[in-house]
Design a protein around this motif. Structure first.
Motif, PDB file in Angstrom:
ATOM      1  N   LYS A   1      51.520 -28.830 -33.955  1.00  0.00           N
ATOM      2  CA  LYS A   1      51.400 -28.451 -35.340  1.00  0.00           C
ATOM      3  C   LYS A   1      51.620 -26.957 -35.304  1.00  0.00           C
ATOM      4  O   LYS A   1      50.883 -26.223 -34.522  1.00  0.00           O
ATOM      5  N   VAL A   2      52.574 -26.486 -35.956  1.00  0.00           N
ATOM      6  CA  VAL A   2      52.723 -24.927 -35.998  1.00  0.00           C
ATOM      7  C   VAL A   2      52.565 -24.413 -37.373  1.00  0.00           C
ATOM      8  O   VAL A   2      53.044 -24.865 -38.246  1.00  0.00           O
ATOM      9  N   THR A   3      51.639 -23.238 -37.241  1.00  0.00           N
ATOM     10  CA  THR A   3      51.574 -22.496 -38.536  1.00  0.00           C
ATOM     11  C   THR A   3      52.262 -21.108 -38.441  1.00  0.00           C
ATOM     12  O   THR A   3      51.737 -20.449 -37.248  1.00  0.00           O
ATOM     13  N   GLY A   4      53.149 -20.842 -39.119  1.00  0.00           N
ATOM     14  CA  GLY A   4      53.896 -19.363 -38.771  1.00  0.00           C
ATOM     15  C   GLY A   4      55.406 -19.970 -39.249  1.00  0.00           C
ATOM     16  O   GLY A   4      55.989 -20.989 -39.252  1.00  0.00           O
ATOM     17  N   ASP A   5      56.192 -18.855 -39.158  1.00  0.00           N
ATOM     18  CA  ASP A   5      57.664 -18.954 -39.204  1.00  0.00           C
ATOM     19  C   ASP A   5      58.305 -19.142 -37.678  1.00  0.00           C
ATOM     20  O   ASP A   5      57.905 -18.483 -36.893  1.00  0.00           O
TER      21      ASP A   5
ATOM     22  N   ASP B   1      53.774 -25.646 -40.696  1.00  0.00           N
ATOM     23  CA  ASP B   1      53.616 -25.099 -42.033  1.00  0.00           C
ATOM     24  C   ASP B   1      53.995 -23.577 -41.835  1.00  0.00           C
ATOM     25  O   ASP B   1      53.342 -22.664 -41.338  1.00  0.00           O
ATOM     26  N   GLY B   2      54.989 -23.285 -42.474  1.00  0.00           N
ATOM     27  CA  GLY B   2      55.702 -22.211 -42.125  1.00  0.00           C
ATOM     28  C   GLY B   2      57.314 -22.320 -42.725  1.00  0.00           C
ATOM     29  O   GLY B   2      57.873 -23.375 -42.757  1.00  0.00           O
TER      30      GLY B   2
ATOM     31  N   ILE C   1      57.341 -30.827 -42.870  1.00  0.00           N
ATOM     32  CA  ILE C   1      57.466 -29.160 -43.121  1.00  0.00           C
ATOM     33  C   ILE C   1      57.133 -29.124 -44.352  1.00  0.00           C
ATOM     34  O   ILE C   1      57.413 -29.627 -45.274  1.00  0.00           O
ATOM     35  N   LYS C   2      56.220 -27.850 -44.324  1.00  0.00           N
ATOM     36  CA  LYS C   2      55.753 -27.268 -45.706  1.00  0.00           C
ATOM     37  C   LYS C   2      56.227 -25.851 -45.582  1.00  0.00           C
ATOM     38  O   LYS C   2      55.695 -25.091 -44.835  1.00  0.00           O
TER      39      LYS C   2
ATOM     40  N   ARG D   1      59.417 -35.643 -43.841  1.00  0.00           N
ATOM     41  CA  ARG D   1      58.886 -34.919 -45.069  1.00  0.00           C
ATOM     42  C   ARG D   1      59.229 -33.665 -45.201  1.00  0.00           C
ATOM     43  O   ARG D   1      59.146 -32.965 -44.319  1.00  0.00           O
ATOM     44  N   LEU D   2      59.504 -32.906 -46.402  1.00  0.00           N
ATOM     45  CA  LEU D   2      59.792 -31.722 -46.625  1.00  0.00           C
ATOM     46  C   LEU D   2      59.183 -31.180 -48.039  1.00  0.00           C
ATOM     47  O   LEU D   2      59.474 -31.928 -48.940  1.00  0.00           O
ATOM     48  N   HIS D   3      58.505 -30.174 -48.078  1.00  0.00           N
ATOM     49  CA  HIS D   3      57.977 -29.478 -49.188  1.00  0.00           C
ATOM     50  C   HIS D   3      58.269 -28.094 -49.208  1.00  0.00           C
ATOM     51  O   HIS D   3      57.404 -27.448 -48.433  1.00  0.00           O
ATOM     52  N   GLY D   4      59.037 -27.840 -50.204  1.00  0.00           N
ATOM     53  CA  GLY D   4      59.486 -26.107 -50.074  1.00  0.00           C
ATOM     54  C   GLY D   4      60.728 -25.902 -50.745  1.00  0.00           C
ATOM     55  O   GLY D   4      60.994 -26.679 -51.681  1.00  0.00           O
ATOM     56  N   LYS D   5      61.553 -25.085 -49.757  1.00  0.00           N
ATOM     57  CA  LYS D   5      62.782 -24.803 -50.204  1.00  0.00           C
ATOM     58  C   LYS D   5      63.771 -25.100 -49.177  1.00  0.00           C
ATOM     59  O   LYS D   5      63.456 -25.027 -47.904  1.00  0.00           O
TER      60      LYS D   5
END
Length: 110
Positions: free
Chosen positions: A18-22, A36-37, A52-53, A66-70
């Motif tokens: 799990k990665v948090t960041g860009d 999450d990024g 991906i969020k 799954r993807l939530h965002g742009k």
């Protein structure tokens, strides 16, 4: 970890990661875990178990998870298992039967 033969390699984010960041890559990224990024890359594959969020920008996106965002993509493929809630900008779009898509779709001429 050894890189692929090409100068721009492929990075794989395993299902237990799990990665948090860009994330930014000049090559290809395959997401089997959670991000999450934002992700910016040449190409992006999101596997069935991948999630991906955040925002995604890539020349090619192949989405099975799954993807939530742009999403900002040249060539976007939403596979049958894809679950997407996003604002989507694309040049070419393929949606397989069974894919779940909620959001806005905008065609951009390349």
């Amino acid at each position: 970890m050894s890189s692929a033969a090409s100068t721009n390699g492929k990075s794989v984010l395993a299902s237990d990661l799990k990665v948090t960041g860009d994330i930014i890559s000049k090559g290809s990224i395959e997401v089997m875990g959670e991000v999450d990024g934002s992700i910016t890359s040449e190409s992006l594959i999101v596997s069935h178990e991948g999630a991906i969020k955040g925002n995604v920008a890539a020349k090619t996106v192949d989405l099975r998870g799954r993807l939530h965002g742009k999403i900002d993509s040249g060539a976007l493929t939403l596979r049958s298992a894809a679950q997407v809630t996003a604002e989507i900008t694309y040049e070419t779009l393929t949606i397989e039967s069974g894919a779940q898509v909620e959001g806005a779709l905008k065609l951009v001429k390349g």
